[in-house]
Write a protein that holds these residues in place. Structure first.
Motif, PDB file in Angstrom:
ATOM      1  N   SER A 158      13.267  15.366  10.324  1.00 42.34           N
ATOM      2  CA  SER A 158      14.367  14.422  10.373  1.00 42.34           C
ATOM      3  C   SER A 158      14.460  13.662   9.059  1.00 42.34           C
ATOM      4  CB  SER A 158      14.124  13.431  11.512  1.00 42.34           C
ATOM      5  OG  SER A 158      15.034  12.360  11.439  1.00 42.34           O
ATOM      6  N   ALA A 159      15.656  13.274   8.692  1.00 42.24           N
ATOM      7  CA  ALA A 159      15.844  12.448   7.504  1.00 42.24           C
ATOM      8  C   ALA A 159      15.647  10.968   7.821  1.00 42.24           C
ATOM      9  CB  ALA A 159      17.238  12.673   6.931  1.00 42.24           C
ATOM     10  N   VAL A 160      15.417  10.646   9.079  1.00 47.50           N
ATOM     11  CA  VAL A 160      15.193   9.263   9.481  1.00 47.50           C
ATOM     12  C   VAL A 160      13.725   8.917   9.235  1.00 47.50           C
ATOM     13  CG1 VAL A 160      15.278   7.634  11.397  1.00 47.50           C
ATOM     14  CG2 VAL A 160      16.990   9.450  11.231  1.00 47.50           C
ATOM     15  N   PRO A 161      13.459   7.920   8.393  1.00 49.93           N
ATOM     16  CA  PRO A 161      12.072   7.613   8.051  1.00 49.93           C
ATOM     17  C   PRO A 161      11.302   6.979   9.197  1.00 49.93           C
ATOM     18  CG  PRO A 161      13.519   5.954   7.144  1.00 49.93           C
ATOM     19  CD  PRO A 161      14.404   7.010   7.757  1.00 49.93           C
ATOM     20  N   SER A 162      10.006   7.158   9.167  1.00 47.78           N
ATOM     21  CA  SER A 162       9.097   6.460  10.063  1.00 47.78           C
ATOM     22  C   SER A 162       8.589   5.255   9.278  1.00 47.78           C
ATOM     23  CB  SER A 162       7.942   7.380  10.448  1.00 47.78           C
ATOM     24  OG  SER A 162       6.984   6.666  11.169  1.00 47.78           O
ATOM     25  N   ILE A 163       8.771   4.079   9.806  1.00 41.07           N
ATOM     26  CA  ILE A 163       8.437   2.869   9.063  1.00 41.07           C
ATOM     27  C   ILE A 163       7.338   2.104   9.784  1.00 41.07           C
ATOM     28  CG2 ILE A 163       9.312   0.646   8.237  1.00 41.07           C
ATOM     29  CD1 ILE A 163      12.070   2.015   8.027  1.00 41.07           C
ATOM     30  N   THR A 164       6.339   1.719   9.013  1.00 36.73           N
ATOM     31  CA  THR A 164       5.258   0.889   9.527  1.00 36.73           C
ATOM     32  C   THR A 164       5.292  -0.427   8.762  1.00 36.73           C
ATOM     33  OG1 THR A 164       3.903   2.833   9.951  1.00 36.73           O
ATOM     34  CG2 THR A 164       2.764   0.725   9.852  1.00 36.73           C
ATOM     35  N   THR A 165       5.169  -1.512   9.463  1.00 33.07           N
ATOM     36  CA  THR A 165       5.158  -2.800   8.791  1.00 33.07           C
ATOM     37  C   THR A 165       3.795  -3.451   8.965  1.00 33.07           C
ATOM     38  OG1 THR A 165       6.005  -3.958  10.728  1.00 33.07           O
ATOM     39  CG2 THR A 165       7.624  -3.158   9.152  1.00 33.07           C
ATOM     40  N   ARG A 166       3.479  -4.313   8.040  1.00 33.77           N
ATOM     41  CA  ARG A 166       2.240  -5.070   8.097  1.00 33.77           C
ATOM     42  C   ARG A 166       2.531  -6.435   7.501  1.00 33.77           C
ATOM     43  NH1 ARG A 166      -1.751  -6.622   4.643  1.00 33.77           N
ATOM     44  NH2 ARG A 166      -3.871  -6.631   5.394  1.00 33.77           N
ATOM     45  N   GLU A 167       2.193  -7.456   8.196  1.00 35.67           N
ATOM     46  CA  GLU A 167       2.370  -8.809   7.680  1.00 35.67           C
ATOM     47  C   GLU A 167       1.402  -9.025   6.525  1.00 35.67           C
ATOM     48  OE1 GLU A 167       4.372 -11.473   8.634  1.00 35.67           O
ATOM     49  OE2 GLU A 167       5.447 -10.060   9.919  1.00 35.67           O
ATOM     50  N   LEU A 168       1.924  -9.505   5.412  1.00 35.01           N
ATOM     51  CA  LEU A 168       1.043  -9.843   4.301  1.00 35.01           C
ATOM     52  C   LEU A 168       0.256 -11.093   4.649  1.00 35.01           C
ATOM     53  CD1 LEU A 168       3.385  -9.200   1.257  1.00 35.01           C
ATOM     54  CD2 LEU A 168       1.558  -7.748   2.142  1.00 35.01           C
ATOM     55  N   ARG A 169      -0.973 -11.104   4.193  1.00 30.59           N
ATOM     56  CA  ARG A 169      -1.866 -12.229   4.464  1.00 30.59           C
ATOM     57  C   ARG A 169      -2.153 -12.961   3.159  1.00 30.59           C
ATOM     58  NH1 ARG A 169      -5.691  -8.064   7.215  1.00 30.59           N
ATOM     59  NH2 ARG A 169      -4.317  -7.367   8.839  1.00 30.59           N
ATOM     60  N   PRO A 170      -2.584 -14.189   3.222  1.00 31.26           N
ATOM     61  CA  PRO A 170      -2.839 -14.954   1.992  1.00 31.26           C
ATOM     62  C   PRO A 170      -3.825 -14.259   1.040  1.00 31.26           C
ATOM     63  CG  PRO A 170      -2.866 -16.420   3.882  1.00 31.26           C
ATOM     64  CD  PRO A 170      -2.768 -15.011   4.422  1.00 31.26           C
ATOM     65  N   GLY A 171      -4.766 -13.512   1.555  1.00 34.53           N
ATOM     66  CA  GLY A 171      -5.755 -12.853   0.701  1.00 34.53           C
ATOM     67  C   GLY A 171      -5.280 -11.547   0.069  1.00 34.53           C
ATOM     68  N   ASP A 172      -4.129 -11.023   0.510  1.00 34.81           N
ATOM     69  CA  ASP A 172      -3.614  -9.782  -0.064  1.00 34.81           C
ATOM     70  C   ASP A 172      -3.211 -10.014  -1.518  1.00 34.81           C
ATOM     71  OD1 ASP A 172      -3.983  -8.484   2.344  1.00 34.81           O
ATOM     72  OD2 ASP A 172      -1.906  -8.761   3.000  1.00 34.81           O
ATOM     73  N   ARG A 173      -3.628  -9.095  -2.391  1.00 30.99           N
ATOM     74  CA  ARG A 173      -3.352  -9.265  -3.820  1.00 30.99           C
ATOM     75  C   ARG A 173      -2.389  -8.223  -4.380  1.00 30.99           C
ATOM     76  NH1 ARG A 173      -8.934  -9.083  -6.247  1.00 30.99           N
ATOM     77  NH2 ARG A 173      -7.738  -9.015  -8.162  1.00 30.99           N
ATOM     78  N   PHE A 174      -2.289  -7.068  -3.736  1.00 31.19           N
ATOM     79  CA  PHE A 174      -1.423  -6.016  -4.255  1.00 31.19           C
ATOM     80  C   PHE A 174      -1.203  -4.953  -3.187  1.00 31.19           C
ATOM     81  CE2 PHE A 174      -5.806  -5.265  -5.614  1.00 31.19           C
ATOM     82  CZ  PHE A 174      -6.073  -4.048  -5.010  1.00 31.19           C
ATOM     83  N   VAL A 175      -0.216  -4.100  -3.451  1.00 32.97           N
ATOM     84  CA  VAL A 175       0.088  -2.947  -2.610  1.00 32.97           C
ATOM     85  C   VAL A 175       0.092  -1.739  -3.539  1.00 32.97           C
ATOM     86  CG1 VAL A 175       1.822  -1.832  -1.149  1.00 32.97           C
ATOM     87  CG2 VAL A 175       1.518  -4.301  -1.032  1.00 32.97           C
ATOM     88  N   ILE A 176      -0.501  -0.638  -3.101  1.00 32.00           N
ATOM     89  CA  ILE A 176      -0.491   0.588  -3.904  1.00 32.00           C
ATOM     90  C   ILE A 176       0.464   1.581  -3.259  1.00 32.00           C
ATOM     91  CG2 ILE A 176      -1.859   2.519  -4.785  1.00 32.00           C
ATOM     92  CD1 ILE A 176      -4.348   0.694  -4.547  1.00 32.00           C
ATOM     93  N   PHE A 177       1.514   1.952  -3.995  1.00 31.55           N
ATOM     94  CA  PHE A 177       2.434   2.988  -3.565  1.00 31.55           C
ATOM     95  C   PHE A 177       2.070   4.241  -4.337  1.00 31.55           C
ATOM     96  CE2 PHE A 177       4.893  -0.851  -2.753  1.00 31.55           C
ATOM     97  CZ  PHE A 177       5.416  -0.584  -1.497  1.00 31.55           C
ATOM     98  N   ALA A 178       1.719   5.302  -3.629  1.00 25.78           N
ATOM     99  CA  ALA A 178       1.339   6.540  -4.313  1.00 25.78           C
ATOM    100  C   ALA A 178       1.631   7.727  -3.418  1.00 25.78           C
ATOM    101  CB  ALA A 178      -0.146   6.506  -4.666  1.00 25.78           C
ATOM    102  N   SER A 179       1.790   8.874  -4.046  1.00 30.14           N
ATOM    103  CA  SER A 179       2.040  10.101  -3.290  1.00 30.14           C
ATOM    104  C   SER A 179       0.715  10.734  -2.878  1.00 30.14           C
ATOM    105  CB  SER A 179       2.840  11.089  -4.135  1.00 30.14           C
ATOM    106  OG  SER A 179       2.016  11.606  -5.160  1.00 30.14           O
ATOM    107  N   ASP A 180       0.827  11.805  -2.108  1.00 30.52           N
ATOM    108  CA  ASP A 180      -0.375  12.484  -1.648  1.00 30.52           C
ATOM    109  C   ASP A 180      -1.185  13.064  -2.799  1.00 30.52           C
ATOM    110  OD1 ASP A 180       1.572  14.343  -2.203  1.00 30.52           O
ATOM    111  OD2 ASP A 180       1.282  15.519  -0.402  1.00 30.52           O
ATOM    112  N   GLY A 181      -0.557  13.307  -3.957  1.00 32.45           N
ATOM    113  CA  GLY A 181      -1.292  13.817  -5.111  1.00 32.45           C
ATOM    114  C   GLY A 181      -2.415  12.878  -5.522  1.00 32.45           C
ATOM    115  N   LEU A 182      -2.189  11.585  -5.432  1.00 32.32           N
ATOM    116  CA  LEU A 182      -3.235  10.613  -5.743  1.00 32.32           C
ATOM    117  C   LEU A 182      -4.233  10.518  -4.598  1.00 32.32           C
ATOM    118  CD1 LEU A 182      -3.685   7.968  -7.890  1.00 32.32           C
ATOM    119  CD2 LEU A 182      -3.527   6.918  -5.631  1.00 32.32           C
ATOM    120  N   TRP A 183      -3.726  10.414  -3.372  1.00 33.94           N
ATOM    121  CA  TRP A 183      -4.617  10.199  -2.226  1.00 33.94           C
ATOM    122  C   TRP A 183      -5.472  11.419  -1.913  1.00 33.94           C
ATOM    123  CZ3 TRP A 183      -5.125   5.419  -2.179  1.00 33.94           C
ATOM    124  CH2 TRP A 183      -4.054   4.547  -2.305  1.00 33.94           C
ATOM    125  N   GLU A 184      -5.052  12.612  -2.360  1.00 37.01           N
ATOM    126  CA  GLU A 184      -5.893  13.803  -2.177  1.00 37.01           C
ATOM    127  C   GLU A 184      -7.145  13.717  -3.039  1.00 37.01           C
ATOM    128  OE1 GLU A 184      -3.492  17.193  -3.110  1.00 37.01           O
ATOM    129  OE2 GLU A 184      -2.162  16.849  -1.423  1.00 37.01           O
TER     130      GLU A 184
END
Length: 111
Positions: free
Chosen positions: A50-76
């Protein structure tokens, strides 16, 4: 999951399937030999994703410093802890390239 990589119908890696319209609308290639050769490498009778994305949300917390967006090429190649360690211990400028280089080194080590 094929060789540690999630694939759609065993054909294409999940992150690479975003632009592959033939997986979502195989009917667009029917009756057009040019499109069948260039855009539709696998004949399909019905959509396999499907072209409809699956979306997961997470509330940011005061201690969160960054988010890493990467493709499977990095995570592999890099685990979560390794990637977080690189980002947390690096200046912002050039941190994406540091992640890429670390993944390349890991891939070279693993053959």
């Amino acid at each position: 999951n094929s060789h540690g990589v999630w694939r759609i119908k065993g054909i294409i890696q999940v992150s690479r399937s975003i632009g592959d319209v033939y997986l979502k609308r195989p009917d667009m290639c029917r009756g057009n030999p040019m499109l069948q050769q260039s855009l539709c490498p696998f004949p399909l009778r019905r959509p396999v994703m499907s072209a409809v994305p699956s979306i997961t949300t997470r509330e940011l917390r005061p201690g969160d410093r960054f988010v890493i967006f990467a493709s499977d090429g990095l995570w592999e190649q890099l685990g979560d802890d390794d990637a977080v360690g690189i980002v947390a211990g690096s200046p912002r400028k050039g941190v994406a390239m540091r992640l890429v280089r670390a993944a390349q080194l890991e891939a070279a080590r693993n053959g």
